[in-house]
Design an enzyme around this catalytic site. Structure first.
Site, mmCIF file in Angstrom:
data_model
loop_
_atom_site.group_PDB
_atom_site.id
_atom_site.type_symbol
_atom_site.label_atom_id
_atom_site.label_comp_id
_atom_site.label_asym_id
_atom_site.label_seq_id
_atom_site.Cartn_x
_atom_site.Cartn_y
_atom_site.Cartn_z
ATOM 1 N N ARG A 177 0.823 -1.217 0.000
ATOM 2 C CA ARG A 177 0.000 0.000 0.000
ATOM 3 C C ARG A 177 0.860 1.271 0.000
ATOM 4 O O ARG A 177 0.452 2.282 -0.556
ATOM 5 C CB ARG A 177 -0.947 -0.012 1.199
ATOM 6 C CG ARG A 177 -2.131 -0.934 0.962
ATOM 7 C CD ARG A 177 -3.054 -0.959 2.139
ATOM 8 N NE ARG A 177 -4.329 -1.561 1.770
ATOM 9 C CZ ARG A 177 -5.281 -1.842 2.624
ATOM 10 N NH1 ARG A 177 -5.127 -1.590 3.912
ATOM 11 N NH2 ARG A 177 -6.414 -2.372 2.209
ATOM 12 N N LYS A 180 -12.735 -9.450 9.454
ATOM 13 C CA LYS A 180 -13.629 -8.285 9.557
ATOM 14 C C LYS A 180 -15.073 -8.707 9.256
ATOM 15 O O LYS A 180 -15.682 -8.267 8.280
ATOM 16 C CB LYS A 180 -13.169 -7.192 8.599
ATOM 17 C CG LYS A 180 -11.855 -6.559 9.047
ATOM 18 C CD LYS A 180 -11.436 -5.465 8.092
ATOM 19 C CE LYS A 180 -10.151 -4.794 8.553
ATOM 20 N NZ LYS A 180 -9.641 -3.855 7.550
ATOM 21 N N GLY A 198 -5.395 -5.794 2.380
ATOM 22 C CA GLY A 198 -4.034 -5.649 2.891
ATOM 23 C C GLY A 198 -3.421 -6.999 3.245
ATOM 24 O O GLY A 198 -2.307 -7.329 2.825
ATOM 25 N N GLY A 248 -12.381 -4.613 1.956
ATOM 26 C CA GLY A 248 -13.817 -4.300 1.987
ATOM 27 C C GLY A 248 -14.189 -3.384 0.829
ATOM 28 O O GLY A 248 -15.259 -3.529 0.218
HETATM 29 P P1 ADP Z 1 -7.795 -8.308 4.400
HETATM 30 O O1 ADP Z 1 -6.775 -7.409 5.041
HETATM 31 O O2 ADP Z 1 -7.206 -9.150 3.324
HETATM 32 O O3 ADP Z 1 -9.012 -7.537 3.958
HETATM 33 P P2 ADP Z 1 -8.900 -9.051 6.977
HETATM 34 O O4 ADP Z 1 -8.251 -7.826 7.555
HETATM 35 O O5 ADP Z 1 -10.387 -9.106 6.956
HETATM 36 O O6 ADP Z 1 -8.308 -9.354 5.523
HETATM 37 O O7 ADP Z 1 -8.427 -10.338 7.819
HETATM 38 C C1 ADP Z 1 -7.071 -10.665 7.978
HETATM 39 C C2 ADP Z 1 -6.828 -11.381 9.281
HETATM 40 O O8 ADP Z 1 -7.681 -12.515 9.402
HETATM 41 C C3 ADP Z 1 -5.414 -11.916 9.422
HETATM 42 O O9 ADP Z 1 -4.757 -11.200 10.430
HETATM 43 C C4 ADP Z 1 -5.606 -13.410 9.809
HETATM 44 O O10 ADP Z 1 -4.738 -13.828 10.830
HETATM 45 C C5 ADP Z 1 -7.028 -13.404 10.296
HETATM 46 N N1 ADP Z 1 -7.698 -14.723 10.282
HETATM 47 C C6 ADP Z 1 -8.173 -15.411 9.228
HETATM 48 N N2 ADP Z 1 -8.737 -16.567 9.617
HETATM 49 C C7 ADP Z 1 -8.618 -16.628 10.964
HETATM 50 C C8 ADP Z 1 -9.028 -17.561 11.952
HETATM 51 N N3 ADP Z 1 -9.640 -18.705 11.634
HETATM 52 N N4 ADP Z 1 -8.782 -17.252 13.239
HETATM 53 C C9 ADP Z 1 -8.141 -16.105 13.561
HETATM 54 N N5 ADP Z 1 -7.732 -15.188 12.672
HETATM 55 C C10 ADP Z 1 -7.968 -15.441 11.388
HETATM 56 C C1 3PG Z 2 -8.577 -1.995 4.893
HETATM 57 O O1 3PG Z 2 -7.541 -2.445 5.381
HETATM 58 O O2 3PG Z 2 -9.483 -2.723 4.412
HETATM 59 C C2 3PG Z 2 -8.748 -0.493 4.782
HETATM 60 O O3 3PG Z 2 -7.582 0.197 5.145
HETATM 61 C C3 3PG Z 2 -9.923 -0.038 5.614
HETATM 62 O O4 3PG Z 2 -9.717 -0.342 6.966
HETATM 63 P P1 3PG Z 2 -10.989 -0.433 7.946
HETATM 64 O O5 3PG Z 2 -11.736 -1.689 7.574
HETATM 65 O O6 3PG Z 2 -10.416 -0.469 9.331
HETATM 66 O O7 3PG Z 2 -11.825 0.798 7.698
HETATM 67 MG MG MG Z 3 -6.622 -6.562 6.960
#
Ligand code: ADP
Ligand code: 3PG
Ligand code: MG
Length: 394
Positions: free
Chosen positions: A37, A197, A348, A371
């Site tokens: 990023r 999330k 991310g 998201g």
């Molecule tokens: P992205 O950044 O790709 O949008 P998210 O921020 O939603 O993804 O989720 C990423 C996090 O999800 C990572 O830190 C990973 O460790 C966590 N994660 C995924 N599956 C599990 C699980 N079963 N238990 C705990 N953490 C998890």
């Molecule tokens: C992300 O990592 O998806 C963006 O930076 C937005 O973060 P947020 O879900 O905490 O608003």
């Molecule tokens: Mg993330």
């Protein structure tokens, strides 16, 4: 067509308030795991420097509750100092006299990075007075923060209503790359969702069902759906407030004839035994916590991916940062990389996982949004893009 930085003229000496998304994945000690990023934000920053603007950069990092030293942007200022051909300053405030003084002392082409905007609750509340204070410090607002363009916050949305504005190069690139996937999704279109999330993304699933043919749900997201389907999940992460919603999603999927595929086995630990060796189980009972999808699920998901012509993936399928729980995420990354499908990965952590697994070059589109990318695919637009001025047609 939205106005872009390229359409801005006479930038010399102007204070450009530039919103980026420096929300990079970090380990528990605050070490940056992936700098995609930051790197993707550089073209706009460098362009503004070349145009001799005074570049004031704003970003969030994580979801802090007030000031948290681990969520400070100071380490990112140090990185920018290495990467940019100009003087980079840092301000530990976002508004106030000190920042105003710092901006006044900038030379043309200098960069000032402000502290994490989410240290102020006014940011997420989209507080107009807070936004007005920020707006009063600059001449033009440029939004290059695609990753957070689905959130109407003070520095992502309100500033665009208060100031002349444009999008940056990253935002422009993301929009043009993703719009093809929205307008003409290749079929079968398979969406893979994971990550943590849950509360934010679960609401998008209903819409994603309409545009896709099958939805594979893994990661921490899966357990809310498994509970909604009547399974025990031990002590795995469940978003209790969204179980009913997940149940509705499953019912709608059935009525639309769309498939939602959930994990059938898991890599687990027993609660309180963090250092112990993980084990695979099809059932989650008592004090078991699932941290990754198991081998049968990997096979099941991979078969679905093989049949797809387009795959969109957001959210790791397990706690991939821990080598004991990375297999599901890495194997699914491989399945997508090896497939013939047009492949899009966003988020991310998901992008960080794809790079860590070594499949970066095999994906057709790597998006900085998580998201935001899901929402863009779902509705073909995002509020923080909509609010930007249209390009003047000559
Ligand atoms: P992205 O950044 O790709 O949008 P998210 O921020 O939603 O993804 O989720 C990423 C996090 O999800 C990572 O830190 C990973 O460790 C966590 N994660 C995924 N599956 C599990 C699980 N079963 N238990 C705990 N953490 C998890
Ligand atoms: C992300 O990592 O998806 C963006 O930076 C937005 O973060 P947020 O879900 O905490 O608003
Ligand atoms: Mg993330």
């Amino acid at each position: 067509m939205k106005r872009t930085v390229r359409d801005l003229v006479n930038l010399e000496g102007k204070v450009v308030l530039l919103r980026v998304d420096f929300n990079v994945p970090m380990d528990e000690g605050g070490k940056i795991l992936d700098s995609t990023r930051i790197m993707q934000s550089l073209p706009t920053i460098k362009y503004l420097i070349e145009q001799k603007a005074k570049v004031v950069i704003m970003s969030h990092l994580g979801r802090p509750k007030g000031f948290e030293i681990r969520k400070s942007l100071w380490p990112i200022a140090l990185i920018l100092m290495r990467l940019l051909p100009t003087t980079v300053f840092f301000s530990n405030k976002v508004v106030g006299k000190e920042v105003e003084e710092q901006i006044k002392s900038m030379d043309n082409g200098d960069v000032l990075l402000l502290e994490n905007v989410r240290f102020y609750q006014e940011e997420a509340n989209c507080d107009m007075n807070f936004a007005k204070k920020i707006a009063s410090m600059g001449d033009i607002f440029v939004n290059d923060a695609f990753g957070v363009a689905h959130r109407e916050h003070a520095t992502t949305y309100a500033l665009a209503r208060l100031m002349p504005n444009a999008i940056g190069f990253l935002m422009e690139k993301e929009i043009s790359a993703l719009s093809g996937a929205v307008e003409n999704p290749k079929k079968p279109f398979v969406v893979v969702i994971g990550g943590t999330k849950v509360s934010g993304k679960i609401k998008l699933i209903l819409k994603l069902l309409q545009v896709s043919d099958a939805l594979l749900i893994g990661g921490a997201m899966a357990y809310t759906f498994l509970v909604a389907s009547g399974y025990a999940v031990g002590r795995s992460f469940v978003d209790d407030q969204n179980v009913d919603y997940a149940r509705d999603v499953l019912t709608v999927a059935e009525s639309l004839g769309k498939r939602i595929v959930l994990p059938v086995d898991h890599v687990c630990l027993k609660e309180g035994s963090k250092k112990r060796k993980p084990f695979v189980s099809e059932e989650l009972v008592d004090d078991m916590i699932a941290y990754d999808i198991g081998p049968k699920t990997i096979k099941l998901f991979s078969e679905e991916i093989k049949k797809a012509k387009q795959v969109l993936w957001n959210g790791p399928l397990g706690k991939y940062e821990d080598s004991r729980f990375c297999e599901g995420t890495f194997d699914i990354a491989k399945a997508i990389a090896d497939s013939n499908a047009y492949s899009i990965v966003g988020g991310g952590d998901s992008v960080s996982a794809v790079k860590k697994a070594g499949y970066e070059d095999k994906f057709d589109l790597i998006s900085t949004g998580g998201g935001a990318t899901l929402k863009y695919i779902e509705q073909g637009s995002l509020p923080c893009i909509d609010v930007i001025q249209e390009k003047i047609k000559l």
